[in-house]
Design a protein around this motif. Structure first.
Motif, PDB file in Angstrom:
ATOM      1  N   TRP A 133     -12.971  11.392  -1.393  1.00  0.00           N
ATOM      2  CA  TRP A 133     -12.916  11.511   0.077  1.00  0.00           C
ATOM      3  C   TRP A 133     -13.313  10.205   0.743  1.00  0.00           C
ATOM      4  O   TRP A 133     -12.777   9.817   1.772  1.00  0.00           O
ATOM      5  N   SER A 134     -14.314   9.539   0.147  1.00  0.00           N
ATOM      6  CA  SER A 134     -14.828   8.315   0.728  1.00  0.00           C
ATOM      7  C   SER A 134     -13.720   7.261   0.846  1.00  0.00           C
ATOM      8  O   SER A 134     -13.568   6.600   1.874  1.00  0.00           O
ATOM      9  N   HIS A 135     -12.897   7.132  -0.241  1.00  0.00           N
ATOM     10  CA  HIS A 135     -11.759   6.207  -0.177  1.00  0.00           C
ATOM     11  C   HIS A 135     -10.659   6.769   0.710  1.00  0.00           C
ATOM     12  O   HIS A 135     -10.000   6.048   1.443  1.00  0.00           O
ATOM     13  N   TYR A 136     -10.472   8.078   0.603  1.00  0.00           N
ATOM     14  CA  TYR A 136      -9.381   8.735   1.322  1.00  0.00           C
ATOM     15  C   TYR A 136      -9.522   8.545   2.827  1.00  0.00           C
ATOM     16  O   TYR A 136      -8.564   8.206   3.521  1.00  0.00           O
ATOM     17  N   GLU A 137     -10.740   8.753   3.319  1.00  0.00           N
ATOM     18  CA  GLU A 137     -10.934   8.628   4.763  1.00  0.00           C
ATOM     19  C   GLU A 137     -10.695   7.208   5.234  1.00  0.00           C
ATOM     20  O   GLU A 137     -10.138   6.976   6.308  1.00  0.00           O
ATOM     21  N   LYS A 138     -11.126   6.252   4.396  1.00  0.00           N
ATOM     22  CA  LYS A 138     -10.889   4.845   4.729  1.00  0.00           C
ATOM     23  C   LYS A 138      -9.384   4.579   4.748  1.00  0.00           C
ATOM     24  O   LYS A 138      -8.865   3.904   5.646  1.00  0.00           O
ATOM     25  N   ALA A 139      -8.678   5.124   3.738  1.00  0.00           N
ATOM     26  CA  ALA A 139      -7.227   4.910   3.654  1.00  0.00           C
ATOM     27  C   ALA A 139      -6.541   5.498   4.879  1.00  0.00           C
ATOM     28  O   ALA A 139      -5.645   4.884   5.456  1.00  0.00           O
TER      29      ALA A 139
END
Lengths: 189, 458
Positions: free
Chosen positions: B217-223
């Motif tokens: 999620w941490s990468h996903y939200e940034k993406a």
């Protein structure tokens, strides 16, 4: 598919609301676990800090890729229209870079977006069919509306009893073993 | 003095008692149940129209584009009108998913997924027209992308038409990726809710093994944020570049500096009208009125009236500058638009785009489906005519009367126009049947925060 043997690879604790998960995650972080994760149906704000995660390197990658895209566009347009087969159009200079700006911009966006998508695959570990969460049957509860902490058995700190006590101390009332099927027939995928 | 702030509070995005579980049940119901008779009826009609598109396209390719009404001086007509129209339709999707996301407009979640799907399908429809326009679509690939011809010459990168190739292909690709990224967690939910093994297999493959891990999620939200950040300038650039196809030329009526913002405002205007047109039917068909509420419709109508005013301002300033600029050809082009042989098209455009939407000033009109529906339908019509007016009236009488001409579309032209709606609506219906039409995951964030009084998060 044969499911002859199950191997315990960790322990999973389920919570009913994000705030108790947040508190629990802080507890696990402070206990010093490294091989653990939270699984949630939607991104929970503040969980990154509660887990002690570093911020994602995606923005740097996206910017770098975008700039490479601009460079590629510069070489493509200038190289072809000015060097490889120069054509003078409307009396403009051969390397009239102003006229190529729209292409620089589009290539920035294209390279950057493709890199984000590709990095997402790598960083999020996408493209895998099996997971212990599915084997343990808790995945559908998580994507539905529950929140989980998973402690991996490969952590240095891990022992079955300790992990359970730790989760109980955080107020978790639904603790289950995390199992993985062995000898699975992977041929169907 | 105390200030009453109750009227400043954001309007509710849900109707009635919605829980996380019930939300999933409502959103995933169309995927998990056999389609209703209404759905079958709808797809029978749109499928027939799509077949008309295929037939007309095949006829065009076999006989050549002489079957269209285009001829010198009107070398661009329905094909380019339809191209600009469909690209414009897509812009509302990106505006809702990217720009409203950056502005933290939380009401966007109810309609974002639907609008993004619309973007992707509208770009697919738009792409058909320039490809058919080349006459040999199977060779168009080599003419458009940087690939040398028989003499070793590459495309001219100084041409707005070549900019268009880069802009539209990037736009289509980035919109599809943005859409898919948003879908990912919802596809995982569909996978875990699935009972039938085949359904599990398909959604399992599509969801790429998404597990809702917070490290992901941490990468996903940034993406997602980065995609929104990239899409925002991208969507503005795409219709600007489309407008350069006209503005960079020397034809009176096209050669104006107002075109880029004018085109972007028009695109958002037509796109929102199309979202409203379709989402009203969709929420009725799948009983989602408690998730896509009248508040959502009202907010969309407010954007429609705002962009209608921008478009109306552009029409007025075009006329003013034509007079004030003092170029006789320019003056004639605009007089000819308003009073010449295509005056009927011009006044349809003004009526549908500027006059009729003024009714949306009334709250009652904005909130009553039966009153607003004819308005948004007329906006769709008006925006198609806007492109027709810009393209055809400017071309048919340019400088010397000896090179003037007339334009009459053929049956095939109409077939392709109507057929492209068939292709678009068929894709939308399939989307409603097989993918979650509302961003369930994003809605859950709003729901859980509204339940915990909004506090406690960063």
């Amino acid at each position: 598919m044969s499911k002859s043997r199950e191997k315990v690879v960790g322990v999973v604790g389920l919570y009913d609301d994000p705030s108790s998960l947040l508190r629990a995650a802080e507890g696990v972080r402070d206990a010093g676990f490294t091989r653990w994760d939270c699984h949630t149906p939607f991104p929970v704000h503040g969980l990154d800090r509660a887990m002690g995660l570093k911020s994602s390197p995606l923005p740097t990658l996206a910017l770098t890729a975008g700039l490479i895209g601009v460079l590629a566009a510069f070489v493509l347009t200038g190289g072809l229209n000015a060097l490889h087969y120069p054509i003078r159009i409307a009396g403009k200079p051969m390397l009239s870079w102003q006229a190529f700006v729209p292409i620089y911009f589009e290539m920035f966006v294209l390279f950057s977006a493709l890199t984000i998508m590709g990095s997402l695959f790598v960083f999020c570990g996408l493209g895998r069919w099996h997971s212990p969460l599915h084997d343990s049957g808790v995945m559908s509860e998580i994507t539905g509306a529950r929140f989980a902490i998973v402690l991996g058995a490969d952590d240095r700190m891990y022992s079955q009893a300790d992990a359970k006590t730790l989760l109980e101390a955080t107020g978790c009332r639904d603790i289950r073993p995390l199992v993985q099927f062995e000898e699975e027939d992977d041929a169907i995928i | 003095m105390s200030v009453d702030t109750s009227s400043l509070a954001a309007p509710s995005l849900f109707v009635g008692d919605v829980t996380l579980r019930k939300l999933d049940d409502d959103i995933y119901r169309p995927l998990e149940s056999f389609p209703t008779i209404r759905w079958w009826l709808a797809i029978a009609i749109t499928g027939t129209l799509a077949a008309i598109f295929v037939l007309c396209a095949a006829y065009t390719v076999v006989r050549g584009i002489g079957v269209w009404g285009n001829n010198v001086p009107v070398a661009w007509a329905f094909d380019i009108v339809n191209f600009v129209f469909w690209i414009g339709i897509g812009h509302a999707g990106t505006l809702i998913s990217a720009i409203l996301f950056l502005f933290r407009q939380r009401w966007r979640t109810g309609i974002a997924r639907f609008a993004e799907a619309m973007t992707v399908f509208a770009v697919i429809c738009a792409l058909q027209f320039p490809l058919l326009h080349t006459g040999r679509p199977w060779l168009a690939m080599f003419w458009l992308v940087p690939y040398p011809n028989g003499q070793g010459i590459y495309p001219n990168f100084r041409s707005p038409l070549e900019w268009d190739v880069f802009a539209v292909s990037t736009y289509g690709l980035v919109s599809a990726m943005f859409w898919f990224t948003g879908l990912l967690p919802d596809l995982a939910t569909a996978r875990d809710r699935a009972v039938h093994p085949f359904r599990k297999l398909v959604y399992g493959i599509l969801s790429l093994g998404w597990k809702g891990s917070n490290r992901a999620w941490s990468h996903y939200e940034k993406a997602y944020l980065l995609f929104a950040g990239l899409s925002t300038p991208l969507v503005l650039s795409v219709h600007s570049i489309v407008s350069f196809d006209f503005a960079v030329s020397v034809i009176p009526g096209w050669h104006t500096t107002i075109f880029p913002p004018y085109f972007v405002a028009g695109a958002v205007f037509s796109g929102f009208a199309m979202v409203a047109t379709l989402i009203i039917i969709m929420r009725k068909m799948f009983r989602l009125q408690h998730l896509v509420t009248d508040n959502h419709l009202e907010l969309m109508n407010k954007i429609i009236i705002a962009t209608s005013l921008m478009v109306g301002y552009a029409y007025a300033i075009e006329l003013f500058i034509a007079w004030y600029g003092g170029v006789s050809y320019e003056r004639y082009a605009f007089l000819n638009r308003a009073l010449g042989p295509f005056a009927w098209a011009y006044w349809i455009m003004v009526t549908c785009n500027v006059l009729v939407p003024q009714l949306l000033w009334f709250k009652k009109v904005r909130r009553t489906v039966l009153l607003m529906y004819p308005i948004v339908l007329l906006v769709n019509v008006g925006m198609w005519f806007e492109r027709f007016v810009i393209i055809v009236t400017s071309l048919h009488r340019d400088f010397l009367p000896s090179s003037w001409g007339d334009y009459k579309p053929t049956l095939i032209d109409f077939g392709l126009l109507v057929g492209s709606f068939g292709v678009f609506l068929t894709l939308m219906l399939l989307f409603c049947r097989f993918l979650p039409t509302i961003a369930a995951t994003e809605l859950k964030v709003i729901l859980s925060e509204s339940q915990s009084q909004g506090g406690g998060h960063e």
